[in-house]
Scaffold this motif. Structure first.
Motif, PDB file in Angstrom:
ATOM      1  N   ASP A   1     -48.095 -69.270 -45.155  1.00  0.00           N
ATOM      2  CA  ASP A   1     -47.154 -68.168 -45.385  1.00  0.00           C
ATOM      3  C   ASP A   1     -47.885 -66.940 -45.926  1.00  0.00           C
ATOM      4  O   ASP A   1     -47.520 -66.368 -46.957  1.00  0.00           O
ATOM      5  CB  ASP A   1     -46.057 -68.613 -46.349  1.00  0.00           C
ATOM      6  CG  ASP A   1     -44.922 -67.590 -46.452  1.00  0.00           C
ATOM      7  OD1 ASP A   1     -44.783 -66.779 -45.512  1.00  0.00           O
ATOM      8  OD2 ASP A   1     -44.198 -67.602 -47.470  1.00  0.00           O
ATOM      9  N   ALA A   2     -48.947 -66.560 -45.229  1.00  0.00           N
ATOM     10  CA  ALA A   2     -49.762 -65.375 -45.564  1.00  0.00           C
ATOM     11  C   ALA A   2     -50.551 -65.534 -46.854  1.00  0.00           C
ATOM     12  O   ALA A   2     -51.044 -64.552 -47.410  1.00  0.00           O
ATOM     13  CB  ALA A   2     -48.893 -64.121 -45.633  1.00  0.00           C
ATOM     14  N   LYS A   3     -50.697 -66.758 -47.356  1.00  0.00           N
ATOM     15  CA  LYS A   3     -51.447 -67.001 -48.589  1.00  0.00           C
ATOM     16  C   LYS A   3     -52.489 -68.097 -48.322  1.00  0.00           C
ATOM     17  O   LYS A   3     -52.229 -69.281 -48.577  1.00  0.00           O
ATOM     18  CB  LYS A   3     -50.515 -67.418 -49.722  1.00  0.00           C
ATOM     19  CG  LYS A   3     -49.411 -66.404 -50.040  1.00  0.00           C
ATOM     20  CD  LYS A   3     -48.500 -66.931 -51.113  1.00  0.00           C
ATOM     21  CE  LYS A   3     -47.335 -65.977 -51.364  1.00  0.00           C
ATOM     22  NZ  LYS A   3     -46.418 -65.909 -50.204  1.00  0.00           N
ATOM     23  N   PRO A   4     -53.678 -67.743 -47.835  1.00  0.00           N
ATOM     24  CA  PRO A   4     -54.700 -68.756 -47.543  1.00  0.00           C
ATOM     25  C   PRO A   4     -55.096 -69.599 -48.746  1.00  0.00           C
ATOM     26  O   PRO A   4     -55.541 -70.729 -48.589  1.00  0.00           O
ATOM     27  CB  PRO A   4     -55.891 -67.921 -47.041  1.00  0.00           C
ATOM     28  CG  PRO A   4     -55.292 -66.646 -46.557  1.00  0.00           C
ATOM     29  CD  PRO A   4     -54.114 -66.390 -47.451  1.00  0.00           C
ATOM     30  N   ASP A   5     -54.924 -69.034 -49.962  1.00  0.00           N
ATOM     31  CA  ASP A   5     -55.303 -69.800 -51.155  1.00  0.00           C
ATOM     32  C   ASP A   5     -54.476 -71.074 -51.295  1.00  0.00           C
ATOM     33  O   ASP A   5     -54.927 -72.044 -51.912  1.00  0.00           O
ATOM     34  CB  ASP A   5     -55.165 -68.936 -52.410  1.00  0.00           C
ATOM     35  CG  ASP A   5     -53.756 -68.397 -52.599  1.00  0.00           C
ATOM     36  OD1 ASP A   5     -53.323 -67.605 -51.738  1.00  0.00           O
ATOM     37  OD2 ASP A   5     -53.094 -68.769 -53.588  1.00  0.00           O
ATOM     38  N   ARG A   6     -53.257 -71.084 -50.727  1.00  0.00           N
ATOM     39  CA  ARG A   6     -52.454 -72.317 -50.742  1.00  0.00           C
ATOM     40  C   ARG A   6     -53.190 -73.441 -50.033  1.00  0.00           C
ATOM     41  O   ARG A   6     -53.286 -74.572 -50.531  1.00  0.00           O
ATOM     42  CB  ARG A   6     -51.118 -72.086 -50.045  1.00  0.00           C
ATOM     43  CG  ARG A   6     -50.092 -71.324 -50.829  1.00  0.00           C
ATOM     44  CD  ARG A   6     -48.774 -71.277 -50.050  1.00  0.00           C
ATOM     45  NE  ARG A   6     -47.727 -70.639 -50.823  1.00  0.00           N
ATOM     46  CZ  ARG A   6     -46.491 -70.468 -50.369  1.00  0.00           C
ATOM     47  NH1 ARG A   6     -46.186 -70.890 -49.143  1.00  0.00           N
ATOM     48  NH2 ARG A   6     -45.575 -69.883 -51.118  1.00  0.00           N
ATOM     49  N   VAL A   7     -53.718 -73.132 -48.865  1.00  0.00           N
ATOM     50  CA  VAL A   7     -54.445 -74.134 -48.089  1.00  0.00           C
ATOM     51  C   VAL A   7     -55.753 -74.493 -48.777  1.00  0.00           C
ATOM     52  O   VAL A   7     -56.164 -75.655 -48.790  1.00  0.00           O
ATOM     53  CB  VAL A   7     -54.693 -73.620 -46.659  1.00  0.00           C
ATOM     54  CG1 VAL A   7     -55.511 -74.617 -45.854  1.00  0.00           C
ATOM     55  CG2 VAL A   7     -53.365 -73.341 -45.967  1.00  0.00           C
ATOM     56  N   MET A   8     -56.406 -73.508 -49.374  1.00  0.00           N
ATOM     57  CA  MET A   8     -57.659 -73.772 -50.080  1.00  0.00           C
ATOM     58  C   MET A   8     -57.439 -74.768 -51.219  1.00  0.00           C
ATOM     59  O   MET A   8     -58.246 -75.686 -51.416  1.00  0.00           O
ATOM     60  CB  MET A   8     -58.250 -72.469 -50.612  1.00  0.00           C
ATOM     61  CG  MET A   8     -58.856 -71.578 -49.547  1.00  0.00           C
ATOM     62  SD  MET A   8     -59.331 -69.948 -50.187  1.00  0.00           S
ATOM     63  CE  MET A   8     -60.452 -70.394 -51.505  1.00  0.00           C
ATOM     64  N   ARG A   9     -56.356 -74.601 -51.974  1.00  0.00           N
ATOM     65  CA  ARG A   9     -56.081 -75.527 -53.082  1.00  0.00           C
ATOM     66  C   ARG A   9     -55.851 -76.937 -52.575  1.00  0.00           C
ATOM     67  O   ARG A   9     -56.344 -77.917 -53.159  1.00  0.00           O
ATOM     68  CB  ARG A   9     -54.872 -75.042 -53.881  1.00  0.00           C
ATOM     69  CG  ARG A   9     -55.169 -73.842 -54.778  1.00  0.00           C
ATOM     70  CD  ARG A   9     -54.070 -73.670 -55.814  1.00  0.00           C
ATOM     71  NE  ARG A   9     -52.773 -73.398 -55.186  1.00  0.00           N
ATOM     72  CZ  ARG A   9     -52.324 -72.192 -54.927  1.00  0.00           C
ATOM     73  NH1 ARG A   9     -53.063 -71.122 -55.202  1.00  0.00           N
ATOM     74  NH2 ARG A   9     -51.124 -72.015 -54.382  1.00  0.00           N
TER      75      ARG A   9
END
Length: 394
Positions: free
Chosen positions: A109-117
């Protein structure tokens, strides 16, 4: 709807299932069924509500998605002359891959840091899988210390298991946690994963891991990158000195002969290939037969012809180009590392592009799925799209 907490929790579970259940699922059938329930069905159900997000991904990665569509179209057309006995099954796998790639923008949802975490936790989990594998192989099954360690679950193949753990080492290394207690766990996961790759004695995985770490200063201009690169060289010299007889005992494992024979097969059907899903054998000069070409690019050329191989090469180079443009970001640095490791790994053994989800997906479709998020790596999101995502009750 896709941005609700329950939807995000479900999608997050789907990604963790893909990354971790390959080691911990009791059977491959359960792993595949879990992907259907936790990844593909939620992706299909939430795709319409996420159309603004998917549209933004399309506009930002138009070249990548266009090449993917062309490859999917060419692969589907090749079913007309393919020797596969189940063309509908092969077409279904193409659709699975399409939804897998679309899954990542919906989850992020436009937040790559979500996937990174999520991938940080998955890296720790795969470090645990490496530890469990080594305890089971050497401690429970009492194999000799010089034997090639086999992983648990679908990581039981020494080469493919090493590729999965190896690429996990790379993303764990480049996406470290920020809190000190978690950094201790992070460091242990790195050591366990690296040990597993070395003890698998998969020279392709070891070389891919080594060269990726050595090359870090090329795109990461940080003192830490130079330290890691130098440390990798020192460890490699010591490791080669200690394990040279063991690593060199298998010779070239027919890789040059397989490559030569694969080129001759490509010459027989350069434009069309054998067709998607066609089974084939590579026969080298002494009559030894292999059930694939041990190289992803030649495998694609055998199945889909030179046009298919060129489309895949275009997709793969586009991923690098897009990642290089954001190399100063955490996500961009990790993407380049994953891309380089995967590129080196697929030269030696990986030869499955459209098969059901398996270890090879970690160095083929996972990097492409992650690349679909590069449009947001700089945090540049169009205001109109942000506005369109605001729930109606706000």
């Amino acid at each position: 709807m896709y941005s609700n907490r329950w939807a995000h929790a479900l999608l997050s579970t789907g990604l963790l299932w893909f990354l971790l259940a390959i080691a911990f699922a009791p059977a491959n059938k359960i792993y595949q069924q879990g992907l259907v329930a936790l990844l593909w069905v939620p992706c299909i159900a939430l795709a319409w509500s996420a159309r603004a997000c998917l549209g933004e991904a399309w506009r930002g990665q138009r070249l990548l998605f266009s090449l993917l569509l062309l490859l999917a179209l060419w692969a589907s057309i090749s079913l007309l002359w393919s020797h596969t006995q189940e063309p509908d099954r092969e077409f279904k796998r193409v659709l699975y891959i399409a939804f897998f790639v679309l899954f990542f923008p919906i989850l992020a949802d436009a937040k790559p840091d979500r996937v990174m975490r999520l991938m940080q936790w998955a890296g720790v989990g795969l470090g645990v899988a490496a530890l469990v594998s080594m305890i089971k192989f050497f401690g429970v099954q009492h194999h000799a210390w010089l034997a090639r360690v086999e992983g648990v679950g679908e990581l039981s193949h020494p080469i493919l298991g090493a590729y999965v753990i190896g690429v996990a080492v790379i993303w764990t290394l480049l996406w470290p946690p920020r809190t000190k207690p978690l950094q201790v766990v992070w460091c242990l996961a790195l050591l366990l994963g690296s040990a597993f790759v070395v003890m698998s004695q998969s020279r392709g995985a070891v070389l891919a891991l080594f060269f990726t770490i050595v090359a870090l200063p090329i795109w990461w201009r940080h003192r830490r990158a130079f330290y890691l690169s130098a440390a990798a060289v020192v460890v490699a010299v010591i490791g080669f000195w200690l394990m040279e007889p063991l690593m060199m005992a298998r010779g070239s494992s027919y890789r040059p002969e397989i490559f030569e024979a694969a080129l001759k097969m490509i010459e027989l059907h350069p434009l069309t290939g054998l067709g998607l899903g066609s089974e084939y054998n590579v026969v080298v000069a002494d009559g030894t037969r292999f059930d694939h070409s041990h190289n992803l690019f030649t495998h694609i050329a055998i199945e889909l012809g030179v046009p298919g191989m060129l489309l895949w090469a275009g997709i793969w180079l586009t991923v690098l180009w897009q990642a290089w443009r954001v190399r100063e970001t955490d996500f961009g640095r990790g993407m380049i590392g994953i891309w380089l490791f995967s590129t080196l790994a697929m030269q030696f053994d990986a030869a499955s592009l459209t098969g059901s989800p398996r270890a090879e997906w970690f160095i083929t479709w996972l990097p492409i799925g992650l690349a679909s998020l590069l449009v947001w790596a700089r945090g540049e999101v169009a205001p109109a799209v942000i506005k369109s995502r605001v729930p109606l009750n706000q």
